[in-house]
Design an enzyme around this catalytic site. Structure first.
Site, PDB file in Angstrom:
ATOM      1  N   GLY A  65       0.560  -4.869   0.843  1.00  0.00           N
ATOM      2  CA  GLY A  65      -0.690  -4.927  -0.090  1.00  0.00           C
ATOM      3  C   GLY A  65      -0.242  -5.749  -1.378  1.00  0.00           C
ATOM      4  O   GLY A  65      -1.285  -6.201  -1.991  1.00  0.00           O
ATOM      5  N   GLU A 106       4.383  -5.096   7.648  1.00  0.00           N
ATOM      6  CA  GLU A 106       3.626  -4.051   8.018  1.00  0.00           C
ATOM      7  C   GLU A 106       4.259  -3.694   9.558  1.00  0.00           C
ATOM      8  O   GLU A 106       4.159  -2.517  10.093  1.00  0.00           O
ATOM      9  CB  GLU A 106       2.106  -4.376   8.159  1.00  0.00           C
ATOM     10  N   GLU A 123      -0.486  -9.253  -0.569  1.00  0.00           N
ATOM     11  CA  GLU A 123      -1.772  -9.554  -0.277  1.00  0.00           C
ATOM     12  C   GLU A 123      -2.756  -9.756  -1.609  1.00  0.00           C
ATOM     13  O   GLU A 123      -3.547 -10.378  -1.880  1.00  0.00           O
ATOM     14  CB  GLU A 123      -2.535  -8.532   0.719  1.00  0.00           C
ATOM     15  N   ALA A 180       0.929  -1.243   0.098  1.00  0.00           N
ATOM     16  CA  ALA A 180       0.029  -0.018  -0.112  1.00  0.00           C
ATOM     17  C   ALA A 180       0.881   1.195  -0.088  1.00  0.00           C
ATOM     18  O   ALA A 180       2.144   1.204   0.472  1.00  0.00           O
ATOM     19  CB  ALA A 180      -0.995  -0.150   1.153  1.00  0.00           C
TER      20      ALA A 180
HETATM   21  N1  COA Z   1       4.722   3.185  -0.618  1.00  0.00           N
HETATM   22  C1  COA Z   1       4.953   4.628  -0.982  1.00  0.00           C
HETATM   23  N2  COA Z   1       6.047   4.513  -1.766  1.00  0.00           N
HETATM   24  C2  COA Z   1       7.051   3.366  -1.869  1.00  0.00           C
HETATM   25  C3  COA Z   1       6.691   2.042  -1.430  1.00  0.00           C
HETATM   26  C4  COA Z   1       5.222   1.961  -0.509  1.00  0.00           C
HETATM   27  N3  COA Z   1       5.046   0.925  -0.114  1.00  0.00           N
HETATM   28  N4  COA Z   1       7.489   1.162  -1.733  1.00  0.00           N
HETATM   29  C5  COA Z   1       8.415   1.980  -2.496  1.00  0.00           C
HETATM   30  N5  COA Z   1       8.158   3.257  -2.444  1.00  0.00           N
HETATM   31  C6  COA Z   1       8.719   4.267  -3.231  1.00  0.00           C
HETATM   32  C7  COA Z   1      10.107   4.833  -2.566  1.00  0.00           C
HETATM   33  O1  COA Z   1       9.542   5.769  -1.502  1.00  0.00           O
HETATM   34  C8  COA Z   1      10.877   5.415  -3.746  1.00  0.00           C
HETATM   35  O2  COA Z   1      10.239   6.649  -4.080  1.00  0.00           O
HETATM   36  P1  COA Z   1      11.165   7.934  -4.356  1.00  0.00           P
HETATM   37  O3  COA Z   1      11.977   7.625  -5.400  1.00  0.00           O
HETATM   38  O4  COA Z   1      10.263   8.978  -4.681  1.00  0.00           O
HETATM   39  O5  COA Z   1      11.941   8.164  -2.818  1.00  0.00           O
HETATM   40  C9  COA Z   1      10.566   4.592  -4.924  1.00  0.00           C
HETATM   41  O6  COA Z   1       9.291   3.733  -4.490  1.00  0.00           O
HETATM   42  C10 COA Z   1      11.664   3.564  -4.816  1.00  0.00           C
HETATM   43  O7  COA Z   1      11.882   2.905  -3.793  1.00  0.00           O
HETATM   44  P2  COA Z   1      13.337   2.609  -3.112  1.00  0.00           P
HETATM   45  O8  COA Z   1      12.927   2.498  -1.510  1.00  0.00           O
HETATM   46  O9  COA Z   1      14.031   3.891  -3.262  1.00  0.00           O
HETATM   47  O10 COA Z   1      13.966   1.247  -3.671  1.00  0.00           O
HETATM   48  P3  COA Z   1      14.964   0.227  -2.966  1.00  0.00           P
HETATM   49  O11 COA Z   1      15.332  -0.627  -4.200  1.00  0.00           O
HETATM   50  O12 COA Z   1      15.875   1.138  -2.165  1.00  0.00           O
HETATM   51  O13 COA Z   1      14.075  -0.591  -1.875  1.00  0.00           O
HETATM   52  C11 COA Z   1      12.039  -1.707  -1.089  1.00  0.00           C
HETATM   53  C12 COA Z   1      12.748  -1.244  -2.340  1.00  0.00           C
HETATM   54  C13 COA Z   1      10.680  -2.596  -1.588  1.00  0.00           C
HETATM   55  C14 COA Z   1      12.855  -2.609  -0.121  1.00  0.00           C
HETATM   56  C15 COA Z   1      11.619  -0.297  -0.220  1.00  0.00           C
HETATM   57  O14 COA Z   1      10.996   0.479  -1.183  1.00  0.00           O
HETATM   58  C16 COA Z   1      10.393  -0.839   0.763  1.00  0.00           C
HETATM   59  O15 COA Z   1      10.887  -1.123   1.834  1.00  0.00           O
HETATM   60  N6  COA Z   1       9.328  -0.423   0.367  1.00  0.00           N
HETATM   61  C17 COA Z   1       8.202  -0.307   1.478  1.00  0.00           C
HETATM   62  C18 COA Z   1       7.808  -1.866   1.553  1.00  0.00           C
HETATM   63  C19 COA Z   1       6.507  -1.738   2.391  1.00  0.00           C
HETATM   64  O16 COA Z   1       6.778  -1.699   3.725  1.00  0.00           O
HETATM   65  N7  COA Z   1       5.303  -2.173   2.109  1.00  0.00           N
HETATM   66  C20 COA Z   1       4.382  -2.447   2.839  1.00  0.00           C
HETATM   67  C21 COA Z   1       3.330  -1.028   2.807  1.00  0.00           C
HETATM   68  S1  COA Z   1       2.081  -1.292   3.878  1.00  0.00           S
END
Ligand code: COA
Length: 259
Positions: free
Chosen positions: A111, A134, A114, A66
């Site tokens: 999400g 989460e 999910e 999400a």
């Molecule tokens: N919501 C909003 N934005 C997200 C996102 C999410 N769930 N997951 C990734 N993004 C965005 C990042 O903020 C970043 O945006 P920006 O370039 O404007 O800063 C872009 O996507 C790229 O992500 P980034 O974190 O730079 O890539 P990465 O390769 O370093 O890491 C992940 C990848 C997936 C490990 C990391 O993005 C992450 O942990 N995301 C959240 C996962 C999460 O907690 N999901 C559950 C949500 S309830």
């Protein structure tokens, strides 16, 4: 219909639904969820669509969760509302009478995991990663993750993944039964299409009843065995049943219409 965050392409009866926010790793914001809802409503009505694939844009993410940027300021009421709206959209996928398969081509987190779990089954590319992170945010899954993860991989491992927030790779997801096949990135869509084409050669009516009966197993208070024999009877009233049995006896390929 053109959408902002979702691409759709009807490839010979298979609707390829691509979540398309690659710069945000295809994170599900409200707009994207509402577009998925519209796509699901449309595909059920559209006779030219026989099955669907859900995948993510780019080669890094299926859906990274999400959209966390929308979370700040959420309270009990708005949080519960967000989760229940999301759950209802994923129920449209789970209960869709046409087969819906997830082609997981990268991160499937929160999400995203999910969303994949709501599909009828899943294939993954070698670089896919699954997780429910989460608790890192002081949250729990809200789109059915605590329920469907148990259904797919069992309570002990689900508890571990939900509590540690650990990510698992495609091979471990395969061992756990979270995905059915692991392919190279290039083979992911072709393999998913191949499986769906096989399914599309069967009776669409019978396939829709398989989906219903299997889902009934997980609905508390339902007698799935009774439901199955009633649906078996319903199949006997169809043209597909007459055609399938006639084709077998006449040693020819059945030509099913779904009626
Ligand atoms: N919501 C909003 N934005 C997200 C996102 C999410 N769930 N997951 C990734 N993004 C965005 C990042 O903020 C970043 O945006 P920006 O370039 O404007 O800063 C872009 O996507 C790229 O992500 P980034 O974190 O730079 O890539 P990465 O390769 O370093 O890491 C992940 C990848 C997936 C490990 C990391 O993005 C992450 O942990 N995301 C959240 C996962 C999460 O907690 N999901 C559950 C949500 S309830």
């Amino acid at each position: 219909m053109a959408y902002q965050n979702v691409l759709t392409e009807n490839r010979e009866g298979i609707l390829i639904i691509t979540i398309n926010r690659p710069d945000k790793l295809n994170a599900l914001n409200g707009q994207t969820l509402s577009e998925i809802q519209d796509v699901m409503h449309d595909l059920v009505k559209d006779d030219s669509v026989k099955a669907a694939i859900i995948t993510g844009s780019g080669n890094k993410a299926f859906v990274a969760g999400a959209d966390i940027s929308g979370f700040q300021g959420m309270d009990k009421t708005s949080g519960s509302k967000l989760a229940s709206v999301g759950q209802n959209i994923l129920f449209l996928i789970e209960n869709c009478p046409k087969p819906i398969v997830a082609a997981v081509n990268g991160f499937a987190l929160g999400g995203g995991c999910e969303l994949a779990m709501a599909c009828h089954f899943r294939l993954a590319s070698e670089n896919a990663k699954f997780g429910q992170p989460e608790v890192n945010l002081g949250l729990i899954p809200g789109y059915g993750g605590t329920q469907r993860l148990i259904q797919l991989i069992g309570k002990g491992k689900a508890m571990e993944l939900l509590m540690t927030a650990d990510m698992i790779g495609a091979q471990e997801a395969l061992q756990l039964g979270l995905v059915n096949y692991v392919t190279s990135s290039d083979d992911l869509l072709p393999k998913t299409i191949e499986l769906l084409k096989k399914i599309m050669g069967k009776s669409p009516f019978a396939i829709s009843r398989v989906i219903d009966c299997v889902n009934k197993y997980f609905e508390p208070g339902n007698d799935g065995f009774r439901f199955e024999y009633e649906e078996f009877g319903a199949c006997c009233e169809t043209e597909d049943f007459k055609e399938g049995t006639a084709a077998f006896l006449e040693k020819r390929k059945a030509n099913f219409t779904g009626k």
